[in-house]
Each structure stands twice: as C-alpha cells, then as structure tokens.
Scaffold this active site. Structure first.
Site, PDB file in Angstrom:
ATOM      1  N   TYR A   1      82.496  65.283  73.848  1.00  0.00           N
ATOM      2  CA  TYR A   1      82.772  66.452  74.687  1.00  0.00           C
ATOM      3  C   TYR A   1      84.252  66.506  75.055  1.00  0.00           C
ATOM      4  CZ  TYR A   1      82.656  69.375  78.925  1.00  0.00           C
ATOM      5  OH  TYR A   1      82.901  70.335  79.875  1.00  0.00           O
TER       6      TYR A   1
ATOM      7  N   GLN B   1      75.553  80.158  83.004  1.00  0.00           N
ATOM      8  CA  GLN B   1      76.466  79.838  81.912  1.00  0.00           C
ATOM      9  C   GLN B   1      75.637  79.680  80.642  1.00  0.00           C
ATOM     10  OE1 GLN B   1      77.716  75.798  81.102  1.00  0.00           O
ATOM     11  NE2 GLN B   1      79.816  76.338  81.638  1.00  0.00           N
TER      12      GLN B   1
ATOM     13  N   LYS C   1      75.446  78.492  76.790  1.00  0.00           N
ATOM     14  CA  LYS C   1      76.141  77.702  75.780  1.00  0.00           C
ATOM     15  C   LYS C   1      76.068  78.434  74.458  1.00  0.00           C
ATOM     16  CE  LYS C   1      77.336  74.185  78.292  1.00  0.00           C
ATOM     17  NZ  LYS C   1      78.738  74.130  78.741  1.00  0.00           N
TER      18      LYS C   1
ATOM     19  N   ASP D   1      80.056  79.929  77.407  1.00  0.00           N
ATOM     20  CA  ASP D   1      80.859  78.711  77.221  1.00  0.00           C
ATOM     21  C   ASP D   1      80.691  78.193  75.799  1.00  0.00           C
ATOM     22  OD1 ASP D   1      82.239  76.351  77.406  1.00  0.00           O
ATOM     23  OD2 ASP D   1      81.106  75.546  79.106  1.00  0.00           O
TER      24      ASP D   1
ATOM     25  N   GLU E   1      84.399  80.943  78.560  1.00  0.00           N
ATOM     26  CA  GLU E   1      84.873  79.620  78.979  1.00  0.00           C
ATOM     27  C   GLU E   1      85.212  78.770  77.759  1.00  0.00           C
ATOM     28  OE1 GLU E   1      82.787  77.808  82.271  1.00  0.00           O
ATOM     29  OE2 GLU E   1      83.003  75.816  81.388  1.00  0.00           O
TER      30      GLU E   1
ATOM     31  N   ASP F   1      88.352  74.883  80.418  1.00  0.00           N
ATOM     32  CA  ASP F   1      87.586  73.739  80.925  1.00  0.00           C
ATOM     33  C   ASP F   1      88.175  72.469  80.304  1.00  0.00           C
ATOM     34  OD1 ASP F   1      85.748  71.798  81.610  1.00  0.00           O
ATOM     35  OD2 ASP F   1      83.968  72.926  81.096  1.00  0.00           O
TER      36      ASP F   1
ATOM     37  N   LYS G   1      86.419  69.901  86.298  1.00  0.00           N
ATOM     38  CA  LYS G   1      85.621  68.671  86.376  1.00  0.00           C
ATOM     39  C   LYS G   1      86.333  67.630  87.237  1.00  0.00           C
ATOM     40  CE  LYS G   1      82.726  70.365  83.308  1.00  0.00           C
ATOM     41  NZ  LYS G   1      83.013  71.757  83.646  1.00  0.00           N
TER      42      LYS G   1
ATOM     43  N   TRP H   1      77.998  73.093  89.203  1.00  0.00           N
ATOM     44  CA  TRP H   1      76.889  72.673  88.351  1.00  0.00           C
ATOM     45  C   TRP H   1      76.637  71.206  88.623  1.00  0.00           C
ATOM     46  CZ3 TRP H   1      76.343  68.766  84.798  1.00  0.00           C
ATOM     47  CH2 TRP H   1      75.237  68.828  83.953  1.00  0.00           C
TER      48      TRP H   1
HETATM   49  C1  0XW Z   1      77.910  72.889  82.093  1.00  0.00           C
HETATM   50  N1  0XW Z   1      78.700  71.717  82.261  1.00  0.00           N
HETATM   51  C2  0XW Z   1      79.275  71.685  83.604  1.00  0.00           C
HETATM   52  C3  0XW Z   1      77.819  70.526  82.031  1.00  0.00           C
HETATM   53  C4  0XW Z   1      77.930  70.078  80.612  1.00  0.00           C
HETATM   54  O1  0XW Z   1      78.213  68.733  80.490  1.00  0.00           O
HETATM   55  C5  0XW Z   1      79.068  70.874  80.053  1.00  0.00           C
HETATM   56  C6  0XW Z   1      79.756  71.488  81.226  1.00  0.00           C
HETATM   57  C7  0XW Z   1      80.668  72.631  80.826  1.00  0.00           C
HETATM   58  O2  0XW Z   1      80.877  73.588  81.554  1.00  0.00           O
HETATM   59  O3  0XW Z   1      81.270  72.565  79.745  1.00  0.00           O
HETATM   60 MG    MG Z   2      82.552  74.312  80.198  1.00  0.00          MG
END
Ligand code: 0XW
Ligand code: MG
Length: 367
Positions: free
Chosen positions: A56, A162, A164, A193, A218, A241, A265, A320
């Site tokens: 990641y 969000q 993916k 994202d 994102e 991110d 993060k 999150w």
């Molecule tokens: C959604 N998240 C906060 C958790 C996953 O690990 C990935 C991350 C993101 O936004 O990329």
């Molecule tokens: Mg992200």
C-alpha cells in the site's frame, strides 16, 4: 517522568468479511505492531502501527518491528511527556520510518494524558466534539454489490462513502460509480479512491464520463507529479493520500496548492504530534482532510478519533477506522466502534482504551 521499559508486541487482525480489495491488493489478514511504554511512575502508555500489507505504501509490519527494535534501547530514560524532545531523540536514533516512530508517539501521548489526567484530545488543542463523523470504505466489487453496500451503509447512518476502484478496466470503475450514485445520490458525500492504481488517461476518462456526478477523486495515480498533472485535466477535486509521505510533502502540496484536500494517515506522518501539525497547516489554508490510518485496532482508532475531535468541523472529512471490518480488538470492555455513522471518542485520561494483555501474548522484544 522517565521511560523505564519498552515492550513490542504483534497481533494478527483478520478481515471480518473475508477480504478487503483495493487497487492491486486483496487484504485478508494483517499484522499489527503494538508498543507498551512503562514509566518510573508505574503508569504505562500504549501505541500501535499497522501497515495495510506491504504494497500500500513503502511500509510493512516487519519494517515497523525492526525500526522499533533499533530505537527502543536509546529511548530508555527519556521523558515521555516531552513529546517534541522524544521525536528529536527518535530522529537521532533512526532516520525516517515515521510509521514506527508513530507507535512510540501515540504511546507517549497516552502516557502523558494519563499523567496529567486528561484525554489526548485535550493535550493537542482541545476537543470540539465527543463524537466524530465516520466514513465507510467499500471494497472494490461489481456495480450491483457496490451499490448494495452503499445503500446499506447510508441506512446505517454514514454520510460519507469511499469507493475503491482501479486494478480493472476503467469502464468497470465507471459502471460502479454510476450504480452507487444512482442508488445513494444526494444522501452522502462520495469519494472515489484508486489507491495509486490508475493511468492518467483513465482518470480523465472516468471524470469526463461521470461529469454529472459529484465526487472526490482520491489518490488516482501513483506519483505525486501524475496526480498534480491530472488534476488540471479533470472536473473533480483531487485529494492526495499515499503521496503525502511526510509533513514536508504536506507543507509543499498545501503551500503550492497542488491538491484539493487529503486522505491523511496518522502513522504515515509520524504520529499524533506531526498529525496535529498537518491539521494546523491545513487550517491555515482551508484545506479539508480526513484523520485516518491504513489499518489497526483500538489503539490506532483511539488516536485517530482524538485528533479528529480537534479538527475544525468544516475542514474535517471524518475518520475511517478498521473496526467495521476487524471487530473489537484489544479492549473488550471499551472498544472504539462506529455507531450509526459516528464514532464516540473514548472517555478517560490518555487514549481511553486499555488493551487486555492476555490477548497479545508475550512481547517479541523488550528493553
Ligand atoms: C480507506 N482507508 C483509510 C483504509 C485502507 O487501508 C485504505 C485507506 C485509504 O483511504 O486509502
Ligand atoms: Mg485513500
């Protein structure tokens, strides 16, 4: 106060629904790393760091453990309440490895809060709320499944979703975004994202084919420069991110107005202290951001919501936490969990969570 002992633990976290799919990776189980700092007062503080697998970001569980082992002996005798000095000391022992330093930073905040008998949020400016908005991250899937999950999570109370995307043909991503928008439009803020997984060409295609749907893009592309360039070619706001690897990149991208916001993060930037700096820099330039982490248990979740509670509400995109996927982890009596789309900030001094050490077993290293 002085640090007298540092113990490092590992704990495996499973993914409740079996798998969490994003971009080019599928996550089934994760190894979290915890640290316990003991002080000469008898008070202890807990920290955690949990990279979401090895691809990641340039971070991984074994890297966190090695970095903590590298630093631990040199931190014995340090005053954990002087967190700026502690960072200086960590930087003198190891360059980089913010995500490992973050575990010690979080533990030092927990210990300092307990020492002064205040919650962590009060140490970093003061809480503006005791319930922070959560957002839900939907694992990449078919348009039907994604829309179904979206509707379910909106019914639960989430006001930000969000999705993916990427790692598949862009037409599949477009179909998923359209299906979700049709189902929940207007009810929630949508974020799409790609976790670094798209070509600029495909981002432009996605944005132009979904021009009528409001959403945030994102981290669509891998490199910072690609994201900055593609932002000039799309109608949708672009948040960064993974590219914000440290506070210097945050300062640069905010100062140069290279993005519209951040999925931020805590451990990536080095813990609660650097994250508070990010919060303040974002506030100066009115930049919206989340306060999350890539994964983790109750300790990470508590760290995120304590910081989140201090963010100016109009700039706060929510937090999150992994709990809906992982379940309660180390503190069975007082777990951090999402309730009706919001996450109550744990009460009590420090982080407000206390791991049950029986669940962790023996430390992998102790100094
Ligand atoms: C959604 N998240 C906060 C958790 C996953 O690990 C990935 C991350 C993101 O936004 O990329
Ligand atoms: Mg992200």
């Amino acid at each position: 106060m002085r640090i007298t002992n540092i113990a490092i633990y590992t704990h495996d976290l499973t993914v409740a629904q079996g798998m969490y799919r994003m971009s080019h990776s599928a996550i089934t189980t994760l190894q979290s790393t915890l640290v316990k700092i003991t002080s000469d007062t008898g008070l202890v503080g807990w920290g955690e760091t949990c990279p979401v697998g090895p691809v990641y970001q340039p971070q991984h569980a074994l890297g966190a453990q090695a970095a903590l082992i590298q630093m631990a002996q040199g931190l014995i005798g340090a005053d954990p309440t002087k967190i700026g000095v502690l960072h200086h000391r960590m930087d003198g022992l190891l360059t980089g490895h913010n995500y490992a330093k973050a575990a010690l930073d979080i533990a030092a905040h927990d210990l300092t809060g307990k020492f002064f008998n205040v919650p962590v949020a009060e140490l970093i400016g003061g809480a503006l709320t005791n319930r922070v908005p959560a957002y839900f991250s939907i694992s990449a899937g078919s348009p039907e499944a994604t829309a179904e999950t979206a509707a379910m999570r909106v019914a639960e109370g989430y006001r930000r979703l969000q999705l993916k995307i990427s790692g598949r043909p862009v037409q599949d991503d477009i179909a998923a975004v359209r299906a979700v928008a049709q189902r929940v439009r207007g009810a929630v803020r949508l974020v799409v994202d790609a976790n670094r997984g798209m070509l600029m060409r495909d981002v432009i295609e996605l944005s132009s084919q979904c021009e009528d749907i409001p959403f945030i893009l994102e981290q669509p592309c891998n490199m910072l420069e690609e994201n900055v360039a593609v932002r000039q070619r799309v109608r949708h706001p672009v948040y960064l991110d993974e590219s914000t690897e440290n506070t210097s990149v945050v300062l640069h991208t905010v100062g140069q107005q290279l993005c519209d916001g951040f999925g931020m993060k805590v451990t990536r930037v080095g813990g609660i202290r650097p994250m508070s700096l990010v919060r303040d820099v974002c506030q100066i330039r009115s930049m919206p951001h989340t306060v999350d982490d890539s994964w983790g248990g109750d300790i990470i979740a508590a760290a995120c919501v304590h910081v989140g509670a201090t963010v100016r509400p109009d700039l706060y995109e929510g937090t999150w936490i992994a709990e809906p996927f992982t379940g309660p982890t180390y503190d069975p009596r007082n777990p951090v969990r999402v309730v009706d789309g919001v996450t109550p900030v744990p009460e009590g001094p420090g982080l407000g969570v206390l791991p049950d050490e029986h669940l962790l077993g023996a430390p992998i290293a102790e100094f």
